[in-house]
Design a protein around this motif. Structure first.
Motif, PDB file in Angstrom:
ATOM      1  N   ASP A 396      11.253  38.556   1.181  1.00  0.00           N
ATOM      2  CA  ASP A 396       9.813  38.643   2.018  1.00  0.00           C
ATOM      3  C   ASP A 396       9.940  39.608   2.538  1.00  0.00           C
ATOM      4  N   TRP A 397      10.654  40.316   3.287  1.00  0.00           N
ATOM      5  CA  TRP A 397      10.750  41.710   3.725  1.00  0.00           C
ATOM      6  C   TRP A 397      11.759  42.346   2.980  1.00  0.00           C
ATOM      7  N   PRO A 398      11.303  43.608   1.782  1.00  0.00           N
ATOM      8  CA  PRO A 398      12.685  44.099   1.465  1.00  0.00           C
ATOM      9  C   PRO A 398      13.220  44.820   1.865  1.00  0.00           C
ATOM     10  N   ALA A 399      12.540  45.709   3.506  1.00  0.00           N
ATOM     11  CA  ALA A 399      13.170  46.880   3.683  1.00  0.00           C
ATOM     12  C   ALA A 399      14.997  46.259   4.463  1.00  0.00           C
ATOM     13  N   THR A 400      14.944  44.666   4.693  1.00  0.00           N
ATOM     14  CA  THR A 400      16.298  43.766   4.699  1.00  0.00           C
ATOM     15  C   THR A 400      17.034  44.645   4.404  1.00  0.00           C
ATOM     16  N   THR A 401      16.984  43.885   3.064  1.00  0.00           N
ATOM     17  CA  THR A 401      18.450  43.877   1.951  1.00  0.00           C
ATOM     18  C   THR A 401      18.473  45.220   1.203  1.00  0.00           C
ATOM     19  N   THR A 402      17.417  46.294   1.623  1.00  0.00           N
ATOM     20  CA  THR A 402      17.087  47.750   1.304  1.00  0.00           C
ATOM     21  C   THR A 402      18.577  48.836   2.412  1.00  0.00           C
ATOM     22  N   PHE A 403      18.344  48.191   3.303  1.00  0.00           N
ATOM     23  CA  PHE A 403      19.001  48.819   4.672  1.00  0.00           C
ATOM     24  C   PHE A 403      20.620  47.901   4.613  1.00  0.00           C
TER      25      PHE A 403
END
Length: 411
Positions: A396-403
């Protein structure tokens, strides 16, 4: 002395999505949240490895990072604004859950009948009158819960497009319409939720294409009898989804069609094999004797699914993990058997549960005793990647998986 950038560079910087799509490794804006999550992790080698990935390094788009409904931790789901936010955070694949309107046009909605929760329809009397069920307030005296039911198939496409998206929420204890609609959980926000722009499936395709990302449309199970109005069958619905990509000239390799209905996945494998080879079977089996630790309770089995042409299986987070004997999170028997059968795995959905201090709720149910802080989602993510080998994770907050993907070298 201030040096001005060359005009060409300035134009490129302002060119927006098209320029972003042309970069061989598009930059991602991950913000402060991933670093906050690392700070809250339990001490250990995973935390230390992730702490080595500082904010000063460049982060790029990753297919491992899959946008779940856009970026609904802060933006209304399935809106233009949410899709753009997901792309900026580096999601390489972006989702549109697909439902149909009364005039059989495909639109992005998590469920066919969720407009009362995800749009402002109930505050629009002329459109609210078209809902399958209007708003009924709660009655504390009798214990009756507040309810409503507004479906995409209640409206024409033009009527659907006139709505504004809001954060997914409804208060079942509300005695007024305002209270029913204004129920956003405290860990989300209404800051960006005032004018959520709804999308058709075709508009989603055009937007995601312009952003240089890949597609994962989910054919939602109908909540009306099929064939719809006696003539629109489930297979026609499944085919229409694929036809939209063919009409837009999208390469099949960039599309991951999904369904919770195995029959839809098998239809795509049979009727549209170029798209069907990347079809995703969503698995949410619970009850009825199903046990992730006991393969004899699975029907169909992993080998049966693979034998029928299924290549990608996508269960919720909890089905892939179990508590280990030393108090760690380990792969479940379900995960091990899926990989043994040659099935690729995608997990859903990170950051859907809100704060994790009390065990993480439904998405973490199999490892609840091991979950007591938000940083534990990165610990779980590390197990999914390093020990299970999932090909991607919805968030729900793709920045986490991108990081995370950038830090560990996930694709």
């Amino acid at each position: 002395m201030i040096r001005l950038a060359p005009l060409a560079a300035l134009v490129a910087a302002l060119a927006g999505p098209a320029a972003l799509a042309q970069e061989p490794a598009a930059r991602a804006q991950i913000g402060p949240r991933p670093f906050h999550l690392v700070d809250t992790m339990k001490p250990g080698p995973v935390r230390e490895a992730l702490r080595a990935c500082g904010p000063e390094r460049p982060y790029t788009v990753r297919d491992f990072s899959i946008s779940h409904r856009g970026a609904p931790l802060q933006f209304p789901e399935h809106t233009v604004e949410g899709v753009k936010a997901a792309a900026r955070m580096g999601a390489g694949i972006i989702e549109c859950d697909v439902a149909f309107t009364k005039d059989r046009e495909l639109v992005c909605r998590h469920a066919q009948c969720d407009l009362h929760r995800t749009t402002d329809i109930l505050s629009r009397p002329a459109l609210a009158a078209k809902c399958s069920q209007g708003f009924t307030p709660a009655d504390p005296a009798t214990g009756r819960k507040a309810s409503a039911k507004c479906c995409a198939s209640d409206l024409t496409l033009a009527e659907f497009k006139s709505l504004n998206g809001k954060m997914d929420a409804a208060d079942p204890n509300a005695t007024t319409l305002d209270a029913y609609m204004n129920a956003t959980p405290r860990w989300r926000t209404d800051l960006y939720a005032t004018t959520g722009t709804l999308m058709t499936h075709k508009e989603y395709i055009a937007l995601v294409k312009s952003l240089g990302r890949k597609f994962t449309p989910e054919l939602k199970a109908p909540e009306v009898p099929m064939p719809f109005e006696g003539s629109y069958s489930q297979d026609q619905y499944a085919q229409q989804l694929i036809d939209d990509y063919k009409a837009a000239g999208i390469p099949p390799a960039d599309v991951f069609p999904q369904s919770f209905l195995l029959r839809d996945v098998l239809y795509w494998i049979r009727a549209e094999p170029d798209f069907g080879r990347q079809a995703v079977f969503l698995d949410e089996r619970e009850g009825g004797g199903f046990d992730t630790a006991k393969p004899e309770t699975w029907s169909p089995s992993m080998s049966d699914l693979a034998g029928r042409g299924v290549r990608i299986l996508a269960p919720p987070l909890w089905m892939l993990v179990a508590p280990g004997p030393d108090g760690t999170i380990v792969p479940s028997a379900y995960a091990r058997e899926a990989r043994k059968a040659g099935l690729d795995l995608i997990a859903w959905s990170l950051e859907r549960s809100g704060p994790l201090e009390s065990g993480g709720g439904w998405y973490y149910q199999s490892v609840k005793p091991l979950i007591d802080r938000d940083g534990d989602m990165l610990t779980l993510l590390d197990v999914l990647h390093r020990q299970i080998g999932v090909r991607g994770v919805f968030s729900d907050w793709p920045a986490t998986t991108t990081f995370y993907a950038n830090c560990v070298g996930a694709p």
